[in-house]
Design a protein around this motif. Structure first.
Motif, PDB file in Angstrom:
ATOM      1  N   ALA A  54      -6.290   6.521  -3.539  1.00  0.00           N
ATOM      2  CA  ALA A  54      -7.110   5.418  -2.770  1.00  0.00           C
ATOM      3  C   ALA A  54      -7.332   4.079  -3.628  1.00  0.00           C
ATOM      4  N   CYS A  55      -7.471   4.543  -4.768  1.00  0.00           N
ATOM      5  CA  CYS A  55      -7.655   3.360  -5.998  1.00  0.00           C
ATOM      6  C   CYS A  55      -5.942   2.509  -5.890  1.00  0.00           C
ATOM      7  N   GLU A  56      -5.004   3.291  -5.900  1.00  0.00           N
ATOM      8  CA  GLU A  56      -3.675   2.454  -5.932  1.00  0.00           C
ATOM      9  C   GLU A  56      -3.704   1.722  -4.573  1.00  0.00           C
ATOM     10  N   ALA A  57      -4.078   2.419  -3.540  1.00  0.00           N
ATOM     11  CA  ALA A  57      -3.891   1.426  -2.429  1.00  0.00           C
ATOM     12  C   ALA A  57      -4.865   0.240  -2.311  1.00  0.00           C
ATOM     13  N   ALA A  58      -6.187   0.348  -3.177  1.00  0.00           N
ATOM     14  CA  ALA A  58      -7.119  -0.859  -3.325  1.00  0.00           C
ATOM     15  C   ALA A  58      -6.328  -1.861  -4.036  1.00  0.00           C
ATOM     16  N   LEU A  59      -5.548  -1.412  -5.264  1.00  0.00           N
ATOM     17  CA  LEU A  59      -4.765  -2.387  -6.029  1.00  0.00           C
ATOM     18  C   LEU A  59      -3.886  -3.279  -5.517  1.00  0.00           C
ATOM     19  N   ALA A  60      -3.081  -2.519  -4.344  1.00  0.00           N
ATOM     20  CA  ALA A  60      -2.143  -2.863  -3.498  1.00  0.00           C
ATOM     21  C   ALA A  60      -3.076  -4.136  -2.677  1.00  0.00           C
ATOM     22  N   VAL A  61      -4.139  -3.839  -1.946  1.00  0.00           N
ATOM     23  CA  VAL A  61      -4.817  -4.799  -1.172  1.00  0.00           C
ATOM     24  C   VAL A  61      -5.082  -6.061  -2.125  1.00  0.00           C
ATOM     25  N   PHE A  62      -5.764  -5.646  -3.331  1.00  0.00           N
ATOM     26  CA  PHE A  62      -5.978  -6.971  -3.891  1.00  0.00           C
ATOM     27  C   PHE A  62      -4.719  -7.957  -4.155  1.00  0.00           C
ATOM     28  N   GLU A  63      -3.591  -7.176  -4.431  1.00  0.00           N
ATOM     29  CA  GLU A  63      -2.451  -8.009  -4.490  1.00  0.00           C
ATOM     30  C   GLU A  63      -2.196  -8.931  -3.579  1.00  0.00           C
ATOM     31  N   GLU A  64      -2.402  -8.405  -2.335  1.00  0.00           N
ATOM     32  CA  GLU A  64      -2.206  -8.914  -1.180  1.00  0.00           C
ATOM     33  C   GLU A  64      -3.145 -10.307  -0.859  1.00  0.00           C
ATOM     34  N   PHE A  65      -4.055 -10.397  -1.630  1.00  0.00           N
ATOM     35  CA  PHE A  65      -5.130 -11.524  -1.587  1.00  0.00           C
ATOM     36  C   PHE A  65      -4.739 -12.494  -2.556  1.00  0.00           C
ATOM     37  N   GLU A  66      -3.628 -12.113  -3.745  1.00  0.00           N
ATOM     38  CA  GLU A  66      -3.523 -13.086  -4.487  1.00  0.00           C
ATOM     39  C   GLU A  66      -3.108 -14.623  -3.875  1.00  0.00           C
ATOM     40  N   ASP A  67      -2.245 -14.376  -2.937  1.00  0.00           N
ATOM     41  CA  ASP A  67      -1.680 -16.016  -2.751  1.00  0.00           C
ATOM     42  C   ASP A  67      -2.661 -16.544  -1.462  1.00  0.00           C
ATOM     43  N   GLY A  68      -3.680 -16.288  -1.056  1.00  0.00           N
ATOM     44  CA  GLY A  68      -4.469 -16.819  -0.375  1.00  0.00           C
ATOM     45  C   GLY A  68      -4.019 -16.940   1.102  1.00  0.00           C
ATOM     46  N   SER A  69      -3.068 -16.430   1.404  1.00  0.00           N
ATOM     47  CA  SER A  69      -2.662 -16.188   2.897  1.00  0.00           C
ATOM     48  C   SER A  69      -3.423 -15.485   3.801  1.00  0.00           C
ATOM     49  N   LEU A  70      -4.155 -14.433   3.277  1.00  0.00           N
ATOM     50  CA  LEU A  70      -4.823 -13.421   4.146  1.00  0.00           C
ATOM     51  C   LEU A  70      -6.337 -14.291   4.502  1.00  0.00           C
ATOM     52  N   LEU A  71      -6.897 -14.997   3.483  1.00  0.00           N
ATOM     53  CA  LEU A  71      -8.119 -15.842   3.922  1.00  0.00           C
ATOM     54  C   LEU A  71      -7.680 -17.016   4.985  1.00  0.00           C
TER      55      LEU A  71
ATOM     56  N   VAL B  87       0.916  -1.171  -0.030  1.00  0.00           N
ATOM     57  CA  VAL B  87       0.000   0.030   0.067  1.00  0.00           C
ATOM     58  C   VAL B  87       1.030   1.187   0.158  1.00  0.00           C
ATOM     59  N   ARG B  88       1.847   1.389   0.922  1.00  0.00           N
ATOM     60  CA  ARG B  88       2.825   2.505   0.916  1.00  0.00           C
ATOM     61  C   ARG B  88       3.304   2.828  -0.450  1.00  0.00           C
ATOM     62  N   GLU B  89       3.828   1.598  -1.124  1.00  0.00           N
ATOM     63  CA  GLU B  89       4.795   1.849  -2.428  1.00  0.00           C
ATOM     64  C   GLU B  89       3.706   2.301  -3.532  1.00  0.00           C
ATOM     65  N   ARG B  90       2.480   1.793  -3.900  1.00  0.00           N
ATOM     66  CA  ARG B  90       1.549   2.309  -4.522  1.00  0.00           C
ATOM     67  C   ARG B  90       1.163   3.528  -4.457  1.00  0.00           C
ATOM     68  N   VAL B  91       0.993   3.914  -3.236  1.00  0.00           N
ATOM     69  CA  VAL B  91       0.450   5.100  -3.002  1.00  0.00           C
ATOM     70  C   VAL B  91       1.557   6.135  -2.906  1.00  0.00           C
ATOM     71  N   THR B  92       2.866   6.156  -2.579  1.00  0.00           N
ATOM     72  CA  THR B  92       4.024   6.987  -2.857  1.00  0.00           C
ATOM     73  C   THR B  92       4.215   7.186  -4.340  1.00  0.00           C
TER      74      THR B  92
ATOM     75  N   SER C 256     -18.890  -2.590  -0.896  1.00  0.00           N
ATOM     76  CA  SER C 256     -17.553  -2.740  -0.557  1.00  0.00           C
ATOM     77  C   SER C 256     -16.965  -1.489   0.187  1.00  0.00           C
ATOM     78  N   ALA C 257     -16.343  -1.478   1.265  1.00  0.00           N
ATOM     79  CA  ALA C 257     -15.639  -0.231   1.890  1.00  0.00           C
ATOM     80  C   ALA C 257     -14.559  -0.727   2.734  1.00  0.00           C
ATOM     81  N   LYS C 258     -14.376   0.093   3.830  1.00  0.00           N
ATOM     82  CA  LYS C 258     -13.608  -0.200   5.114  1.00  0.00           C
ATOM     83  C   LYS C 258     -12.174  -0.733   4.558  1.00  0.00           C
ATOM     84  N   ALA C 259     -12.219  -2.066   4.473  1.00  0.00           N
ATOM     85  CA  ALA C 259     -10.838  -2.505   4.269  1.00  0.00           C
ATOM     86  C   ALA C 259     -10.440  -2.619   2.741  1.00  0.00           C
ATOM     87  N   LEU C 260     -11.287  -1.987   1.803  1.00  0.00           N
ATOM     88  CA  LEU C 260     -11.079  -1.986   0.647  1.00  0.00           C
ATOM     89  C   LEU C 260      -9.972  -1.450  -0.046  1.00  0.00           C
ATOM     90  N   ALA C 261      -9.157  -0.450   0.898  1.00  0.00           N
ATOM     91  CA  ALA C 261      -8.150   0.394   0.230  1.00  0.00           C
ATOM     92  C   ALA C 261      -7.102   0.659   1.448  1.00  0.00           C
TER      93      ALA C 261
END
Length: 462
Positions: free
Chosen positions: A341-358, A88-93, A303-308
């Protein structure tokens, strides 16, 4: 204790993932800052714990006094990927270097479309979808109602007992809890009709008994919904709006079959089914969206809250035939889908890719069940331990009469705060402690915080 604190570490230094109390909580510096806040900020803003934050990441919040608190709140389910997530930091920066804002309704940017693309592909339902982005959860709710009315030409909206949908005038009318959300703010819009929910613990109007099966609870609530629709005219309803797990109402998990029954009723009467996943969505329950546990796809999902990952962003995703009924210019907002916020959301989506968060959400449920589930039988003050994934709750009430005990919920939560564990209360009666740890919390840190909570419960019961 008022020991002298060492200078704050560099911003890029890792925050230790351990509980530590340098002072009482709140400490002297937080107390000074809170007093200053009172002289500058309206009293209308409450606070769960008056500590001022220096840093936060993973499962830890560090305050200005050097205390490190275990975070069981996640900013009310917002910082699920951590409050200082690297991606999130990298994309937003990187976006900050390009531009901070243009307004998507004036000139466009690709990240807005990419967020919509991901939501269209990953929200439940195999039908063709479109998405609109906004800023807050309440905006998403209001725009879903606007879309449903545009698509159906009908005025009324069905909402439910124990529901929470926001703090704007429209969403206050949809929210069930009077104090603090609706108190002194009326009159409310009148096109909102409230129906019974399928709370397995607290049955509507005193009907039935606690020994009823889940099927009986769901069937009785669905029959009540049918009666409510008939009373007001089913063909006058544009939408029914419900949280698949009711958040502020007490983390109420409806009786199995209730949400699916609402889907059938909505189809029968041509009513748009809106599932408010603002708190329960984005992996919080161990599935990407809580409605996946019910096997139900909404016509419109929110969707909201954790989205971004901590930046303000919300979304309305729904069937294309509904979403495209709104005339051009009918939806929007100056900050809607802000590029940061959109860039932050794209970073969140990346975090979900490997299934570890679920997987971590399921780990949180498993560990919390091990530590806390038996307090229901061991005490006479916990009526129910419930929830899914990392969205869990304990309801405090007299075991025999179910008389709510908000005093105990507050006492236990306050004890946890003093011991360096941040918990939140909720519920229609204010008698529920809710657990919303970040999905990235370490298991050992999670267990430590849960054991503090468990000890507080057993002490209060004694």
């Amino acid at each position: 204790m008022t020991e002298k604190l060492s200078p704050s570490p560099a911003a890029d230094e890792a925050l230790p993932q351990s509980r530590y109390l340098a002072t009482e909580v709140p400490g002297p510096r937080s107390q000074q800052l809170h007093a200053d806040r009172a002289s500058q900020v309206t009293a209308g803003f409450g606070t769960a714990l008056p500590v001022f934050v220096s840093r936060a990441d993973g499962g830890i919040i560090e305050d200005v006094d050097g205390n490190r608190l275990i975070d069981f709140a996640s900013g009310i389910a917002v910082t699920s990927v951590g409050a200082a997530n690297r991606r999130v930091r990298e994309r937003v920066t990187a976006q900050l270097q390009r531009f901070t804002h243009t307004c998507f309704m004036v000139t466009e940017y690709e990240s807005f479309t990419e967020v919509c693309r991901w939501l269209n592909a990953n929200t439940p339902g195999s039908f063709d979808k479109r998405t609109a982005l906004f800023t807050t959860g309440a905006e998403a709710v209001e725009n879903a109602v606007k879309i449903a009315r545009s698509a159906t030409g009908r005025p009324n909206v069905l909402v439910f007992d124990e529901g929470y949908h926001g703090r704007t005038l429209m969403t206050m009318a949809m929210t069930a809890k009077e104090n603090p959300y609706r108190l002194n703010f009326g009159p409310m819009p009148t096109e909102f009709v409230r129906a019974a929910s399928a709370n397995p613990l607290r049955l509507e109007s005193g009907e039935g008994s606690r020994e009823d099966s889940a099927d009986e609870v769901a069937a009785r609530a669905l029959a009540s919904v049918e009666e409510t629709l008939a009373e007001h005219g089913a063909d006058s309803f544009a939408a029914m709006v419900i949280e698949p797990i009711q958040g502020e109402g007490g983390f109420v998990v409806p009786a199995p079959g209730f949400i699916a029954g609402l889907r059938e009723i909505a189809d029968r009467y041509g009513i748009v089914l809106v599932l408010d996943e603002i708190q329960a969505g984005m992996g919080r329950t161990g599935a990407l969206y809580a409605s996946e546990h019910e096997g139900v796809a909404a016509d419109i999902i929110l969707s909201a809250k954790a989205l971004a990952g901590g930046l303000p962003l919300s979304a309305v995703t729904g069937r294309t035939d509904l979403m495209n009924t709104v005339h051009p210019g009918g939806l929007g907002g100056t900050y809607a889908g802000n590029p940061l916020a959109c860039e932050a959301a794209l970073a969140v989506f990346e975090e979900f890719e490997d299934g570890s968060l679920l997987a971590n959400a399921q780990m949180i449920e498993d560990v919390a069940t091990q530590v806390l589930a038996d307090v229901v039988e061991q005490t006479s003050i916990v009526a129910q331990f419930r929830g899914r994934g990392a969205m869990l709750a304990l309801e405090f009430a007299d075991a025999q009469t179910l008389k709510p005990r908000p005093d105990l919920a507050k006492k236990i939560s306050d004890h946890c705060h003093a011991q360096g564990v941040l918990t939140l209360t909720c519920g229609t009666h204010g008698n529920v402690i809710r657990l919303l740890p970040p999905l990235v919390i370490d298991e050992s840190l999670l267990r430590e915080g849960l054991n503090v909570l468990r000890a507080a419960i057993l002490d209060a019961a004694a």
